[in-house]
Write a protein that holds these residues in place. Structure first.
Motif, PDB file in Angstrom:
ATOM      1  N   GLY A 108       0.816  -1.218   0.000  1.00  0.00           N
ATOM      2  CA  GLY A 108       0.000   0.000   0.000  1.00  0.00           C
ATOM      3  C   GLY A 108       0.844   1.260   0.000  1.00  0.00           C
ATOM      4  N   ASN A 109       0.429   2.206  -0.782  1.00  0.00           N
ATOM      5  CA  ASN A 109       1.108   3.498  -0.848  1.00  0.00           C
ATOM      6  C   ASN A 109       0.073   4.595  -0.598  1.00  0.00           C
ATOM      7  OD1 ASN A 109       3.622   5.120  -1.710  1.00  0.00           O
ATOM      8  ND2 ASN A 109       2.001   5.996  -2.991  1.00  0.00           N
ATOM      9  N   GLU A 110       0.104   5.181   0.606  1.00  0.00           N
ATOM     10  CA  GLU A 110      -0.820   6.251   1.011  1.00  0.00           C
ATOM     11  C   GLU A 110      -2.277   5.816   0.888  1.00  0.00           C
ATOM     12  OE1 GLU A 110       0.151   9.908  -0.969  1.00  0.00           O
ATOM     13  OE2 GLU A 110       2.089  10.094   0.061  1.00  0.00           O
ATOM     14  N   ALA A 111      -2.529   4.521   1.095  1.00  0.00           N
ATOM     15  CA  ALA A 111      -3.908   4.027   1.009  1.00  0.00           C
ATOM     16  C   ALA A 111      -4.783   4.615   2.105  1.00  0.00           C
ATOM     17  CB  ALA A 111      -3.917   2.495   1.083  1.00  0.00           C
ATOM     18  N   LEU A 112      -4.221   4.800   3.311  1.00  0.00           N
ATOM     19  CA  LEU A 112      -4.984   5.432   4.390  1.00  0.00           C
ATOM     20  C   LEU A 112      -5.176   6.921   4.123  1.00  0.00           C
ATOM     21  CD1 LEU A 112      -3.465   3.739   7.571  1.00  0.00           C
ATOM     22  CD2 LEU A 112      -5.604   3.200   6.384  1.00  0.00           C
ATOM     23  N   PHE A 113      -4.153   7.555   3.624  1.00  0.00           N
ATOM     24  CA  PHE A 113      -4.269   8.990   3.325  1.00  0.00           C
ATOM     25  C   PHE A 113      -5.369   9.237   2.292  1.00  0.00           C
ATOM     26  CE2 PHE A 113      -3.012  12.631   0.637  1.00  0.00           C
ATOM     27  CZ  PHE A 113      -3.086  13.635   1.591  1.00  0.00           C
ATOM     28  N   ARG A 114      -5.466   8.361   1.302  1.00  0.00           N
ATOM     29  CA  ARG A 114      -6.511   8.506   0.275  1.00  0.00           C
ATOM     30  C   ARG A 114      -7.862   8.016   0.779  1.00  0.00           C
ATOM     31  NH1 ARG A 114      -2.652   5.836  -2.640  1.00  0.00           N
ATOM     32  NH2 ARG A 114      -4.036   4.024  -2.832  1.00  0.00           N
ATOM     33  N   GLU A 115      -7.864   7.422   1.973  1.00  0.00           N
ATOM     34  CA  GLU A 115      -9.088   6.915   2.589  1.00  0.00           C
ATOM     35  C   GLU A 115      -9.758   5.853   1.713  1.00  0.00           C
ATOM     36  OE1 GLU A 115     -11.513  10.296   3.459  1.00  0.00           O
ATOM     37  OE2 GLU A 115     -10.253  10.941   5.128  1.00  0.00           O
ATOM     38  N   GLU A 116      -8.935   5.014   1.089  1.00  0.00           N
ATOM     39  CA  GLU A 116      -9.465   3.948   0.241  1.00  0.00           C
ATOM     40  C   GLU A 116      -9.606   2.625   0.996  1.00  0.00           C
ATOM     41  OE1 GLU A 116      -8.051   5.569  -4.144  1.00  0.00           O
ATOM     42  OE2 GLU A 116      -7.096   3.779  -3.317  1.00  0.00           O
ATOM     43  N   VAL A 117      -8.924   2.483   2.127  1.00  0.00           N
ATOM     44  CA  VAL A 117      -9.118   1.320   2.997  1.00  0.00           C
ATOM     45  C   VAL A 117      -9.116   1.811   4.439  1.00  0.00           C
ATOM     46  CG1 VAL A 117      -8.059  -0.342   1.418  1.00  0.00           C
ATOM     47  CG2 VAL A 117      -6.634   0.846   3.102  1.00  0.00           C
ATOM     48  N   THR A 118      -9.612   0.972   5.330  1.00  0.00           N
ATOM     49  CA  THR A 118      -9.586   1.301   6.753  1.00  0.00           C
ATOM     50  C   THR A 118      -8.263   0.824   7.357  1.00  0.00           C
ATOM     51  OG1 THR A 118     -10.572  -0.792   7.413  1.00  0.00           O
ATOM     52  CG2 THR A 118     -12.081   1.028   6.855  1.00  0.00           C
ATOM     53  N   VAL A 119      -7.990   1.299   8.547  1.00  0.00           N
ATOM     54  CA  VAL A 119      -6.786   0.854   9.253  1.00  0.00           C
ATOM     55  C   VAL A 119      -6.855  -0.660   9.473  1.00  0.00           C
ATOM     56  CG1 VAL A 119      -5.468   1.016  11.392  1.00  0.00           C
ATOM     57  CG2 VAL A 119      -6.455   3.084  10.373  1.00  0.00           C
ATOM     58  N   GLU A 120      -8.016  -1.162   9.826  1.00  0.00           N
ATOM     59  CA  GLU A 120      -8.161  -2.587  10.083  1.00  0.00           C
ATOM     60  C   GLU A 120      -7.910  -3.406   8.824  1.00  0.00           C
ATOM     61  OE1 GLU A 120     -10.277  -0.232  10.958  1.00  0.00           O
ATOM     62  OE2 GLU A 120      -9.849  -0.230  13.129  1.00  0.00           O
ATOM     63  N   GLN A 121      -8.427  -2.949   7.684  1.00  0.00           N
ATOM     64  CA  GLN A 121      -8.181  -3.660   6.431  1.00  0.00           C
ATOM     65  C   GLN A 121      -6.696  -3.688   6.096  1.00  0.00           C
ATOM     66  OE1 GLN A 121     -10.997  -1.282   4.072  1.00  0.00           O
ATOM     67  NE2 GLN A 121     -11.952  -3.208   3.409  1.00  0.00           N
ATOM     68  N   LEU A 122      -6.041  -2.544   6.255  1.00  0.00           N
ATOM     69  CA  LEU A 122      -4.621  -2.479   5.927  1.00  0.00           C
ATOM     70  C   LEU A 122      -3.804  -3.373   6.852  1.00  0.00           C
ATOM     71  CD1 LEU A 122      -2.401  -1.250   4.184  1.00  0.00           C
ATOM     72  CD2 LEU A 122      -2.301   0.695   5.776  1.00  0.00           C
ATOM     73  N   ILE A 123      -4.138  -3.363   8.128  1.00  0.00           N
ATOM     74  CA  ILE A 123      -3.422  -4.243   9.070  1.00  0.00           C
ATOM     75  C   ILE A 123      -3.598  -5.700   8.672  1.00  0.00           C
ATOM     76  CG2 ILE A 123      -3.473  -5.111  11.444  1.00  0.00           C
ATOM     77  CD1 ILE A 123      -3.940  -2.213  12.365  1.00  0.00           C
ATOM     78  N   GLY A 124      -4.781  -6.060   8.222  1.00  0.00           N
ATOM     79  CA  GLY A 124      -5.019  -7.428   7.775  1.00  0.00           C
ATOM     80  C   GLY A 124      -4.123  -7.795   6.590  1.00  0.00           C
ATOM     81  N   TYR A 125      -4.016  -6.869   5.621  1.00  0.00           N
ATOM     82  CA  TYR A 125      -3.138  -7.116   4.477  1.00  0.00           C
ATOM     83  C   TYR A 125      -1.684  -7.253   4.923  1.00  0.00           C
ATOM     84  CZ  TYR A 125      -7.026  -5.714   1.377  1.00  0.00           C
ATOM     85  OH  TYR A 125      -8.209  -5.631   0.707  1.00  0.00           O
ATOM     86  N   LEU A 126      -1.252  -6.383   5.820  1.00  0.00           N
ATOM     87  CA  LEU A 126       0.140  -6.409   6.283  1.00  0.00           C
ATOM     88  C   LEU A 126       0.458  -7.729   6.988  1.00  0.00           C
ATOM     89  CD1 LEU A 126       0.453  -2.746   7.629  1.00  0.00           C
ATOM     90  CD2 LEU A 126       1.794  -3.722   5.769  1.00  0.00           C
ATOM     91  N   ASP A 127      -0.443  -8.136   7.849  1.00  0.00           N
ATOM     92  CA  ASP A 127      -0.199  -9.375   8.595  1.00  0.00           C
ATOM     93  C   ASP A 127      -0.111 -10.576   7.658  1.00  0.00           C
ATOM     94  OD1 ASP A 127      -0.150  -7.943  10.899  1.00  0.00           O
ATOM     95  OD2 ASP A 127      -2.211  -8.434  11.498  1.00  0.00           O
ATOM     96  N   ARG A 128      -0.937 -10.620   6.644  1.00  0.00           N
ATOM     97  CA  ARG A 128      -0.906 -11.731   5.692  1.00  0.00           C
ATOM     98  C   ARG A 128       0.412 -11.781   4.939  1.00  0.00           C
ATOM     99  NH1 ARG A 128      -5.888 -10.961   1.916  1.00  0.00           N
ATOM    100  NH2 ARG A 128      -4.660 -12.491   0.710  1.00  0.00           N
TER     101      ARG A 128
END
Length: 884
Positions: A160-180
Motif C-alpha cells: 500500500g502506498n498512502e492508502a490510508l491517506f486517500r481513505e481507500e481502505v480502513t486501518v483494520e483492512q490495511l493491518i489485515g493485508y500487512l499481517d498476511r
C-alpha cells in the motif's frame, strides 16, 4: 495632401525621420542610446532573474530512487505500459547513481521490474498497490508474494502506498493485508504513508518491520530554504515515535513545475537546490531514503493536479532536468531567450517607428519600452508553455493560447502606438484648419438629412439651424423613409415648405436599403450643379459657419471627404449622459486625429461632406449597416483623400437609455466586421486597391480592440468552466497556468490606464471625466463582443435606428436591459467566491486567479452601473429652441 503611409527602408534608418537630413547626429545618437539601454535593461532583467545559485554537487551514490517506468503517452490508467527494452534502458541509467529502487505496483510488466533490475545489480523495494478495489488488492498481494519469493534482489515489500491517506481502505483492512504478507514472506514488510498518518495511527507500528514515511515539504507549504530541516525534524519525530523500528524515508522530493503552495515554489532551480542539498545531508546522517522520483510521470497530472507530472530528477524523455554539479540557474537557456526577446522587440519596434519623424523622443522611448515588454512576455509565455507535457488537449489549448497571446500583444502594441502619437507628436503632418478667407473656394452644397420616425420638433430644430447657415449657395434635402404615421412626417414636410425653396422634403414608403437607401434616393434628386454633398443626422444642430469654414478644403482635387466630429448638446441632462459624452469624445479627439495623420479617418454619417462626383460614382452601400465608414474606405481605395479637423461644428443628441446606447455601438461594431469581410483582400493584402500601408494599418488596427473584445467572450467562458472544475473537485484541479491569464489581464489594465492617461493629456479632461469615459467604454464591452461574433457568422442584420428624445424608464426595465451582463457578472463573482471557499490551501496562484475573475467582471459591473444610471430622472432637461 496625402500621407505616404508605411515606407520601406533599411533597418539602420529605423530612427531617422522621413527626411534624414533634418535629424541631428545628437538626436540620432539619442535614439540609438535609448534602444541599446532598453535592450541592455531587458537582458539585465533576464540575467538578474537567472543569477547562479550555489548548491552541493550531486553525490556519486544516493540511497535510492522511486521508479515508475511510464513515458509520454503511457499510463497505467489506460493500460498503456512501457516495453521491456524501455525499462532495461531506465534501469541501466539509474544503476549509475544508486543500487536501490522502489516500485509501486505489480500490474502487468511492472511485476517484471525486479527480474530486469537484477541484471544491473539493483535491489528492489517491491510495491503492492492497495486501493478500494478489493478484488484487485487480492491479485496484487498474490503476485507480490510470488515475485518476492522468486527474486532474491527484492529486499523489502511495501503493502500500500498512502492508502490510508486517500481513505481507500480502513486501518483494520490495511493491518489485515500487512499481517498476511508478513506471514508469507521472510523479507521486511511495511506500508508507506505520509509522516502524519503514522503519527495519527501509531498502532500500525505493531504490524510492520520498519517505518516507511513520506516527507514532502512542498505539499505542506514549506519554503525550499526550510525544507531540508523540515525533513530532518520529521525523521526525528518518527524515530521518537517508533524507537525500535528502522526508519525509511520512502519518498523525499520536490517538483520542478506546478502551482506555488504558500511559499513553496515549484520550479527547476528550487528542485535542483533542494535535492542536491537534501541527498547530501541525508547521506551524511546515514538515512535510508528514496528520491521521488527517477523520471517525470505525465500521467499523474490527472491524479495529483498538474504538479504531479514533474517530480522526476529526469524528464519524461530521460534527460536530466538540472545540472548535477556546479551553479544552478532558474532557466539554463536564458541567454537564448534574452536574445530572442531583443530580436522580437526590434522587429516590433521597426514597425512601430516607421513614419515616426514627428514623434518626440519621449514617445519613441515609450514605444521602445513597450516593445521590449511585449516581446519579453511573449518569449516567456512560449518558454513556460514549452515546459509543460502535452497531449491532444493541451496542444490544442496551446495553439489557441499562442494565437490569443499574439493577438493580444498586437492589440497592445497598436494601443501603445496610438497613445504615443496622440501625446508625443511634435506637430500635425496633415492639419486642416478652418478656412475663413472670403475668396476661398465655396461651391454649391447639397445637405441631406435622412430621418425615420423621428420626433418632429427635434427635426424642426435641425432644419432651423440649417436655415441659419452662413453660406452663399446650398440646398437641403430631407428624406423620410418608411415612417408610417403621417402625424410624424407631415409636420416636417410643412416646416420645410415654411423655410423656403432651399428646403425640399421627400417621404417614401416602402424604401429598401435602410439609411443607405434613403441617402441614395436623395442623391438621385440632388441639384445637378451641387459639387459637394453634406450629410447630417436629423438631431444635429449645426453652427452657421460649418460649410463656410470646411467646404474650401475641396479646392484640393485629391480631397473627396471632409469630416467634422460628432458632438452632443445634452451631456448635462443626466449623469448617464455625462458618462456617455466622455466616452464619445475620446475617439474624435484622439483616434480620428491620429488616423488623419495617415489619411485614414473613419467617415461618419453625420457632419460629413463628400465630393458629389465621387459620391455619384460610388453610391452609398445598402448592404452595410455602417454605410458611412464603408464609403470612406472605398474613397481611399480609389486613391483619394479625406480631411478632418476636431473643432465641433454641430451637436446632436445622445441615446437616452442604456439599451439604445448599446444598440448604437452594436451597429458600429457589426458594421466594422462587415466592412473587414467585404474588403479583406484590399485591407490585408493590398490587392486591387490604392490604399497606402498606413491606411491599411489604421483600418485593421483600429478595429482590433473590438475583435479582442469578441475573443474575450471565449476566455470568459473558459475561465468559468475551469473555475467550476476547481470548485467541484478542488483537490484535483489546480488554477490555470499564469500564462493563460496574463495576456488578457495585461491588455485590460493597459487599456484602462491608457484611457485614464490619454483622456487627461490629449482631450484635456479631468480624472473624474476620464474615469467616466472608462466606465462607459467598459460597459459596452459585452455588446461589442456580441456584435463582432455576429458579424463573423452572419452576412447582415436589420438596421436599427438610435431613438432620440425618449423618456427614461424605471429601475426594473433598466436592469432588464443589462440582464446578460448582470448574469455573467454574478457567475464570475460566484466563481471567485466558490474558489475562495472550496480551495483547501489557497496560495498565490489561487489569489491571482480569483483576482483575475474579479477584474474580468468589471466590464459587466460597468454595464450594470450604466443601466442603473440611465433609469435615474434627468438632472435638468435642456430646452433648446432654435428658430429660423
Amino acid at each position: 495632401m496625402r500621407s505616404a503611409g508605411v515606407r520601406r527602408f533599411p533597418l539602420f534608418r529605423l530612427f531617422l525621420p522621413l527626411e534624414p537630413h533634418t535629424m541631428s547626429a545628437r538626436k540620432l545618437g539619442l535614439n540609438l542610446i535609448t534602444v541599446v539601454a532598453v535592450a541592455a535593461l531587458s537582458t539585465g532583467l533576464w540575467a538578474w532573474f537567472n543569477q547562479p545559485q550555489e548548491a552541493p554537487d550531486w553525490p556519486e551514490q544516493i540511497s535510492g530512487y522511486s521508479y515508475s517506468p511510464f513515458r509520454l503517452n503511457q499510463s497505467p490508467q489506460e493500460a498503456l505500459y512501457p516495453s521491456e527494452a524501455e525499462i532495461r534502458d531506465d534501469l541501466a541509467l539509474l544503476s549509475t547513481q544508486t543500487d536501490s529502487i522502489r516500485t509501486y505496483s505489480v500490474d502487468s510488466i511492472l511485476g517484471d521490474i525486479p527480474r530486469l533490475a537484477e541484471a544491473d545489480g539493483l535491489r528492489v523495494t517491491l510495491g503492492i498497490w492497495i486501493s478500494n478495489d478489493l478484488e484487485a488488492n487480492e491479485a496484487q498481494i498474490a503476485r507480490g508474494i510470488e515475485i518476492a519469493r522468486a527474486q532474491r534482489n527484492v529486499v523489502r515489500v511495501v503493502v500500500g502506498n498512502e492508502a490510508l491517506f486517500r481513505e481507500e481502505v480502513t486501518v483494520e483492512q490495511l493491518i489485515g493485508y500487512l499481517d498476511r504478507v508478513r506471514t508469507a514472506l521472510k523479507v521486511p514488510v511495511t506500508t508507506a504513508e505520509q509522516w502524519h498518518i503514522w503519527d495519527k495511527h501509531p498502532e500500525l507500528g505493531n504490524h510492520v518491520d520498519l517505518i516507511a514515511a513520506h516527507v514532502l515539504p512542498y505539499w505542506e507549504f514549506v519554503p525550499r530554504a526550510d525544507a531540508v530541516e523540515f525533513v530532518l525534524e520529521r525523521a526525528r519525530d518518527m524515530k521518537r515515535l517508533f524507537p525500535k523500528k528502522p526508519l525509511l524515508l520512502a519518498e523525499v522530493g520536490w517538483p520542478s513545475n506546478g502551482r506555488t503552495r504558500g511559499d513553496a515554489e515549484a520550479d527547476q532551480a528550487e528542485q535542483a537546490i533542494y535535492l542536491r542539498t537534501l541527498v547530501n545531508t541525508l547521506n551524511r546522517n546515514g538515512y535510508d531514503y528514496f528520491v521521488i522520483e527517477a523520471f517525470d510521470q505525465p500521467w499523474k497530472a490527472g491524479e495529483e493536479g498538474a504538479v504531479g507530472a514533474y517530480w522526476g530528477v529526469y524528464n519524461a524523455e530521460r534527460q536530466p532536468k538540472f545540472p548535477f554539479q556546479g551553479p544552478v540557474v532558474e532557466i539554463p537557456q536564458w541567454h537564448l531567450l534574452a536574445s530572442a526577446s531583443v530580436v522580437l522587440a526590434m522587429l516590433a519596434l521597426t514597425l512601430l517607428l516607421i513614419d515616426s519623424s514627428a514623434l518626440r523622443q519621449r514617445g519613441r522611448t515609450f514605444l521602445t519600452i513597450v516593445a521590449f515588454l511585449v516581446a519579453t512576455m511573449l518569449v516567456w509565455i512560449a518558454y513556460d508553455y514549452s515546459q509543460q507535457y502535452s497531449d491532444w488537449f493541451t496542444i490544442t489549448v496551446g495553439v489557441l493560447l499562442a494565437l490569443g497571446a499574439i493577438g493580444v500583444m498586437i492589440v497592445l502594441l497598436t494601443e501603445a502606438h496610438e497613445l504615443a502619437e496622440a501625446v508625443w507628436k511634435r506637430q500635425r503632418v496633415r492639419p486642416f484648419l478652418p478656412i475663413t478667407a472670403d475668396s476661398a473656394y465655396r461651391p454649391k452644397v447639397s445637405v441631406h438629412v435622412p430621418c425615420y420616425n423621428e420626433p418632429p420638433e427635434m427635426v424642426k430644430q435641425t432644419l432651423n439651424a440649417l436655415a441659419r447657415l452662413d453660406y452663399p449657395d446650398f440646398e437641403v434635402l430631407v428624406i423620410d423613409n418608411n415612417t408610417k404615421d403621417p402625424a410624424v412626417w407631415q409636420p416636417i414636410e410643412a416646416h420645410c415648405a415654411l423655410l423656403g425653396p432651399r428646403f425640399r422634403f421627400f417621404h417614401v414608403a416602402p424604401l429598401a436599403g435602410f439609411k443607405g437607401g434613403a441617402l441614395n434616393y436623395a442623391l438621385d434628386r440632388t441639384a445637378p450643379d451641387a459639387e459637394v454633398i453634406a450629410v447630417i443626422d436629423s438631431d444635429y444642430c449645426v453652427e452657421p459657419d460649418w460649410l463656410k469654414h470646411m467646404v474650401p478644403h475641396f479646392a484640393d482635387p485629391k480631397i473627396a471627404v471632409v469630416q467634422s466630429p460628432q458632438d452632443y448638446r445634452d451631456d448635462h441632462e443626466s449623469l448617464f449622459k455625462k458618462l456617455c459624452y466622455a466616452e464619445y469624445k475620446g475617439f474624435f479627439h484622439i483616434g480620428m486625429v491620429t488616423r488623419n495623420e495617415r489619411d485614414a479617418i473613419i467617415q461618419h454619417g453625420t457632419m460629413t461632406m463628400t465630393r458629389a462626383a465621387v459620391l455619384r460614382e460610388l453610391k452609398w452601400a445598402e448592404w452595410c449597416i455602417t454605410e458611412d465608414a464603408e464609403l470612406g474606405l472605398r474613397v481611399f481605395e480609389k486613391g483619394l483623400s479625406a480631411a478632418y479637423f476636431e473643432q465641433s461644428y454641430g451637436k446632436g443628441l445622445m441615446p437616452d437609455t442604456f439599451i439604445d446606447f448599446k444598440k448604437q455601438r452594436f451597429r458600429w461594431a457589426y458594421g466594422a466586421i462587415q466592412i473587414m469581410k467585404g474588403h479583406l483582400r484590399s485591407l490585408l493584402l493590398g490587392k486591387g486597391t490604392d490604399l497606402s500601408s498606413g491606411q491599411r494599418y489604421h483600418f485593421v488596427a483600429g478595429w482590433l480592440p473590438w475583435i479582442a473584445d469578441g475573443m474575450n467572450i471565449f476566455f470568459t467562458v473558459g475561465a468559468l468552466m475551469w473555475s467550476a472544475a476547481m470548485i467541484i473537485v478542488p483537490n484535483r484541479v489546480d488554477p490555470p497556468l499564469l500564462i493563460f491569464a496574463i495576456p488578457p489581464l495585461a491588455l485590460f489594465l493597459f487599456k484602462l490606464g491608457k484611457i485614464l492617461f490619454l483622456y487627461r493629456r490629449a482631450v484635456g479632461v479631468n480624472l473624474r471625466d476620464a474615469t467616466a469615459a472608462a466606465v462607459a467604454g467598459l460597459a459596452l464591452s459585452h455588446t461589442i463582443a456580441k456584435a463582432v461574433l455576429f458579424g463573423f457568422v452572419t452576412r447582415s442584420i436589420p438596421f436599427f435606428r438610435t431613438p432620440k428624445m425618449r423618456s427614461n424608464h424605471g429601475l426594473f426595465k433598466a436592469l432588464a436591459e443589462a440582464r446578460e451582463e448582470v448574469f455573467i457578472m454574478l457567475l464570475l463573482w460566484g466563481a471567485a467566491l466558490g474558489i475562495t471557499l472550496t480551495q483547501p490551501h489557497p496560495g498565490l496562484d489561487v489569489a491571482f486567479w480569483v483576482g483575475m475573475l474579479l477584474v474580468q467582471s468589471l466590464p459587466y459591473l460597468a454595464a450594470l452601473v450604466m443601466a442603473l444610471l440611465s433609469s435615474l430622472p434627468p438632472e435638468q432637461k435642456q430646452e433648446e429652441e432654435v428658430t429660423a
